[in-house]
Design an enzyme around this catalytic site. Structure first.
Site, PDB file in Angstrom:
ATOM      1  N   GLU A  98     -50.786 -12.261  14.706  1.00 25.51           N
ATOM      2  CA  GLU A  98     -51.531 -11.612  13.648  1.00 25.51           C
ATOM      3  C   GLU A  98     -50.823 -11.851  12.324  1.00 25.51           C
ATOM      4  O   GLU A  98     -49.597 -11.789  12.252  1.00 25.51           O
ATOM      5  CB  GLU A  98     -51.633 -10.117  13.931  1.00 25.51           C
ATOM      6  N   CYS A 347     -48.024  -2.225   7.385  1.00 27.29           N
ATOM      7  CA  CYS A 347     -46.786  -2.411   8.152  1.00 27.29           C
ATOM      8  C   CYS A 347     -46.819  -1.660   9.463  1.00 27.29           C
ATOM      9  O   CYS A 347     -47.135  -0.484   9.496  1.00 27.29           O
ATOM     10  CB  CYS A 347     -45.623  -1.825   7.396  1.00 27.29           C
TER      11      CYS A 347
HETATM   12  N1  SAH Z   1     -39.053  -6.786  13.703  1.00 29.69           N
HETATM   13  C1  SAH Z   1     -38.807  -6.919  12.326  1.00 29.69           C
HETATM   14  C2  SAH Z   1     -40.016  -7.354  11.516  1.00 29.69           C
HETATM   15  C3  SAH Z   1     -41.354  -6.729  11.821  1.00 29.69           C
HETATM   16  S1  SAH Z   1     -41.648  -5.070  11.373  1.00 29.69           S
HETATM   17  C4  SAH Z   1     -38.225  -5.650  11.772  1.00 29.69           C
HETATM   18  O1  SAH Z   1     -38.198  -4.652  12.470  1.00 29.69           O
HETATM   19  O2  SAH Z   1     -37.752  -5.699  10.647  1.00 29.69           O
HETATM   20  C5  SAH Z   1     -41.876  -5.085   9.610  1.00 29.69           C
HETATM   21  C6  SAH Z   1     -41.522  -3.749   8.962  1.00 29.69           C
HETATM   22  O3  SAH Z   1     -42.504  -2.745   9.228  1.00 29.69           O
HETATM   23  C7  SAH Z   1     -40.204  -3.200   9.462  1.00 29.69           C
HETATM   24  O4  SAH Z   1     -39.425  -2.691   8.412  1.00 29.69           O
HETATM   25  C8  SAH Z   1     -40.662  -2.064  10.349  1.00 29.69           C
HETATM   26  O5  SAH Z   1     -39.637  -1.160  10.561  1.00 29.69           O
HETATM   27  C9  SAH Z   1     -41.849  -1.524   9.576  1.00 29.69           C
HETATM   28  N2  SAH Z   1     -42.720  -0.670  10.383  1.00 29.69           N
HETATM   29  C10 SAH Z   1     -42.901  -0.702  11.715  1.00 29.69           C
HETATM   30  N3  SAH Z   1     -43.782   0.260  12.094  1.00 29.69           N
HETATM   31  C11 SAH Z   1     -44.172   0.900  10.983  1.00 29.69           C
HETATM   32  C12 SAH Z   1     -45.101   1.965  10.728  1.00 29.69           C
HETATM   33  N4  SAH Z   1     -45.804   2.528  11.694  1.00 29.69           N
HETATM   34  N5  SAH Z   1     -45.258   2.361   9.453  1.00 29.69           N
HETATM   35  C13 SAH Z   1     -44.594   1.742   8.448  1.00 29.69           C
HETATM   36  N6  SAH Z   1     -43.711   0.734   8.630  1.00 29.69           N
HETATM   37  C14 SAH Z   1     -43.495   0.316   9.873  1.00 29.69           C
END
Ligand code: SAH
Ligand code: SF4
Length: 356
Positions: A98, A347
């Site tokens: 995605e 995100c």
């Molecule tokens: N695995 C990597 C990249 C993908 S996640 C990482 O963890 O950095 C991308 C970003 O979105 C990360 O900072 C993650 O912590 C955040 N994220 C994940 N779930 C989320 C949510 N429900 N609400 C807001 N941000 C979130």
């Protein structure tokens, strides 16, 4: 006779740099200028050889027979009220990728997936709650960008740049540093000056903190780094970002201090605001103790909720107060505006019902 290769084992066109296409043309006894022509089509996002009008038909046929030119197929595209577009692709093994295109006035960013699912299980992340279906290959990572470029050419976005792609962020599904080979190869493809030629300052890798791989990323490319911090004590981070149990904060600290950083640039520390969990006075104190304001900035993110998840986002008012308190203590702090939440493109919300 050579055994017929299944298409899954074929070289993937979007993973090839100009020098790779040149070697292929040499092998096929084609004139060298064909390589540049093919590269130019790829750079526009045209991956189907039959649409590469400047090539003779026998070469178009050979490309489509011997290479895997389109490792991804588009399954769906949704456009948000704010212009954000979410794309769902699948590969030949039915793994999903995605990606999100985010148009802003002066930039166009693509958020890329590196895996279908994630094994790291951060409890506030939607991807973490899904089954892990495997890594995406280099060609499947780069094809996300090329296919979106193609879509934007046919169907321009409404920002001032009309959908030019200027920035790439590895912030979609998956942990890029847990798919290190494909990550490195894909960055090399994006940086190739005959390819998309995207500057390393416009590429950001986001990671939950796989310390040894962060060091290798810095040495190999020095791209922008974003860390999913979310808590500044081991006790809380062990829970919110479980990889912390393997690479605790003191190891992360050492590795961030050593990460190569051009002047005026900062490492981004991402911090999703969870009401009553990591948004208290004591969390401000922990952040003050952890963050190095000379080299790091903090990005507060509204938590995007999803079904069956116990967390709640801190209120906008509270996020602003939290941010002001940190700024007062000298920590550069910004609040990330959520984009595309009406189409589950925000995100941590990627990957919807399709994952079953
Ligand atoms: N695995 C990597 C990249 C993908 S996640 C990482 O963890 O950095 C991308 C970003 O979105 C990360 O900072 C993650 O912590 C955040 N994220 C994940 N779930 C989320 C949510 N429900 N609400 C807001 N941000 C979130
Ligand atoms: Fe994986 Fe990143 Fe989600 Fe954690 S936040 S589960 S590391 S994708």
């Amino acid at each position: 006779m050579r055994p017929a290769m299944t298409s899954i084992n074929k070289t993937q066109l979007p993973a090839m740099r100009l020098k790779d296409i040149q070697s292929c043309m040499k092998l096929w006894k084609q004139p060298m200028y064909r390589a540049k022509q093919i590269m130019e089509w790829c750079n526009k996002g045209v991956l189907d050889p039959h649409l590469m009008r400047t090539l003779p038909i026998p070469l178009q046929n050979r490309l489509s027979e011997e290479l895997l030119c389109m490792p991804l197929s588009k399954k769906q595209m949704l456009e948000s009220k704010d212009g954000t577009r979410k794309y769902l692709f699948h590969n030949q093994k039915n793994r999903l990728a995605e990606s999100v295109f985010i148009p802003e006035t002066t930039r166009g960013t693509i958020c890329i997936s590196s895996q279908d699912g994630c094994v790291f299980d951060c409890p506030f992340c939607h991807t973490g709650t899904l089954p892990f279906n495997g890594n995406l290959s280099c060609g499947e990572i780069t094809a996300q960008v090329l296919m979106i470029k193609n879509d934007l050419r046919e169907n321009p976005a409404h920002n001032e740049l009309c959908g030019v792609v200027t920035h790439l962020v590895y912030m979609g599904m998956g942990e890029p540093l847990a798919n290190e080979d494909a990550l490195h190869q894909s960055i090399a493809v994006f940086l190739d000056k005959h390819g998309l030629n995207i500057s390393r300052r416009r590429i950001t890798v986001s990671t939950s903190g796989v310390v040894p791989a962060i060091q290798r990323l810095g040495e190999a490319f020095g791209v922008n780094l974003a860390i999913s911090l979310h808590a500044a004590t081991d006790k809380l981070r062990d829970e919110l970002v479980p990889i912390n149990q393997k690479y605790p904060l003191h190891m992360l600290r050492e590795c961030l201090d050593a990460y190569p950083l051009p002047k005026q640039r900062h490492i981004t520390l991402e911090y999703v605001m969870l009401a009553g969990v990591n948004d208290r006075e004591e969390d401000i104190a922990a952040l003050r103790a952890f963050v190095n304001p000379e080299r790091e900035k903090l990005n507060l993110i509204c938590f995007n909720s999803f079904e069956n998840n116990p967390y709640k986002s801190s209120s906008t008012e509270h996020i602003n107060q939290f941010s002001q308190a940190l700024i007062k203590h000298g920590i550069r702090t910004t609040v990330r505006r959520s984009r595309g939440s009406d189409i589950m493109a925000a995100c941590g919300q990627l990957a919807g019902k399709e994952h079953g």
